[in-house]
Enzyme design. Structure first.
Site, mmCIF file in Angstrom:
data_model
loop_
_atom_site.group_PDB
_atom_site.id
_atom_site.type_symbol
_atom_site.label_atom_id
_atom_site.label_comp_id
_atom_site.label_asym_id
_atom_site.label_seq_id
_atom_site.Cartn_x
_atom_site.Cartn_y
_atom_site.Cartn_z
ATOM 1 C CE LYS A 98 48.170 20.452 8.937
ATOM 2 N NZ LYS A 98 48.453 21.409 7.855
ATOM 3 C CG HIS B 170 28.184 25.159 4.434
ATOM 4 N ND1 HIS B 170 27.848 25.631 3.194
ATOM 5 C CD2 HIS B 170 28.373 26.254 5.207
ATOM 6 C CE1 HIS B 170 27.840 26.954 3.216
ATOM 7 N NE2 HIS B 170 28.145 27.351 4.426
ATOM 8 N NE ARG C 257 37.570 28.564 2.181
ATOM 9 C CZ ARG C 257 38.586 29.192 2.776
ATOM 10 N NH1 ARG C 257 38.508 29.484 4.042
ATOM 11 N NH2 ARG C 257 39.641 29.491 2.108
ATOM 12 N NE ARG D 81 49.752 28.908 2.488
ATOM 13 C CZ ARG D 81 49.654 27.602 2.438
ATOM 14 N NH1 ARG D 81 49.908 26.889 3.518
ATOM 15 N NH2 ARG D 81 49.291 26.973 1.348
ATOM 16 N N PRO E 196 41.592 23.793 10.760
ATOM 17 C CG PRO E 196 40.367 21.985 9.981
ATOM 18 C CD PRO E 196 40.487 23.458 9.877
ATOM 19 C CD GLU E 197 47.627 24.889 11.962
ATOM 20 O OE1 GLU E 197 48.673 24.578 12.536
ATOM 21 O OE2 GLU E 197 47.391 26.048 11.579
#
Length: 295
Positions: A61, A100, A124, A283, A2-3
């Site tokens: 964000k 989750h 996560r 990354r 998500p941005e």
DNA sequence: AAGTAATCCTGATCGC
DNA sequence: TGCGATCAGGATTACT
């Protein structure tokens, strides 16, 4: 992942389906999701219970929902960051728990309607929720934001966003352009995907030294960021007809319009040359070596 | 002071 | 089939 556009979609969904409701109970299923709350999960649950959710706001964000309650109005907010894999869902309590599920926030039934649940789901656990006091923004004191969000710069969709100020700060940096774009204290809301997309759009190399950029370059890349985000929002933020607020970075509801991200080896849509993927900051960066020269 | 590396996390995927 | 290694990366923290 998500941005800004995904978070804005969530904000609109929460506004539509959860704002105005009062919290009946809070269940923290994984304490790590409230690690940023002073006092831990129990304090979080206790302080949130009984409060009423106001209209959600966003910067970059970060998403937050100001709270109103017997002990004061608009001085406290529940802050949400989705991290890498976070989702906020509004469900009927009878809906089965998703995998989750980390935090469950029960919402009181309202004027004949059924009770609902605001659910924080995060595989996560890079994201989380916490309560924080609201303070006036330093540049526009009539606006308030959570204290831990005060260091975050205004994002390109903010009415008070100032490209000129960003340019001034950016050229003073001694770093690469993409590093600067990802720095949330310089300009917020940009993550790895939109950084790559905007750089391709603006024909700039990700590691271009910021000191060599002129005003045209900076404004160009910021306009590209804005355009890419606006387009994503157009595609992702369409309908809230059903009682289900969702953002899922993997779902890729705007992946169709991506030009470079995740497209290593594919032909560049501008020049036909192959898109290259390069290691960068633990990354990866995707770019067209022909369209995006370092200098 | 400012820039950079380490850290947190789980699940999918890959090579052997 | 299994299993360790690798990768995905946003934001804070801890360094240099």
């Amino acid at each position: 992942m998500p941005e800004l556009p995904e978070v804005e979609v969530v904000r609109r969904g929460v506004s539509r389906w959860a704002a105005g409701r009062t919290v009946t109970d809070v269940e923290v299923l994984d304490a790590r999701s409230t690690r940023r709350h002073d006092g831990g999960p129990v304090a979080f649950a206790d302080a949130l219970t009984g409060m009423t959710l106001a209209a959600p706001e966003r910067r970059g964000k970060y998403l937050w929902i100001p709270l109103t309650g017997p002990e004061g109005s608009g001085t406290l907010a529940v802050v949400v960051h989705l991290g890498m894999s976070g989702q906020l869902l509004v469900n009927a309590p009878s809906d089965p728990d998703p995998k989750h599920l980390r935090i469950r926030i029960g919402l009181h039934a309202e004027q004949g309607e059924e009770p609902r649940e605001l659910r924080f789901v995060d595989q996560r656990i890079f994201g989380g929720m916490f309560l924080a006091p609201l303070i006036p923004a330093t540049d526009h004191p009539e606006q308030s934001l959570p204290a831990p969000v005060a260091h975050v710069a205004r994002d390109p969709l903010d009415p008070w966003f100032e490209p000129e100020a960003v340019h001034q700060r950016l050229v003073r940096r001694r770093t690469g352009l993409k590093r600067a774009l990802l720095d949330q204290t310089l300009v917020s809301g940009i993550g790895n995907i939109y950084a790559d997309e905007a750089l391709w759009q603006a024909r700039l190399h990700f590691d271009r030294p910021t000191g060599t950029l002129d005003r045209t370059d900076t404004v160009g890349v910021l306009e590209a960021v804005t355009a890419v985000m606006a387009k994503a929002l157009e595609q992702g933020g369409t309908s809230f007809d059903s009682l289900y607020v969702n953002v899922n970075g993997e779902s890729g509801y705007f992946s169709r319009s991506l030009k470079v991200y995740g497209l290593a080896g594919q032909p560049c849509q501008r020049c036909g040359g192959p898109i290259v993927r390069e290691k960068f900051m633990n990354r990866s960066s995707h770019f067209c070596p022909r369209c995006q020269r370092r200098q």
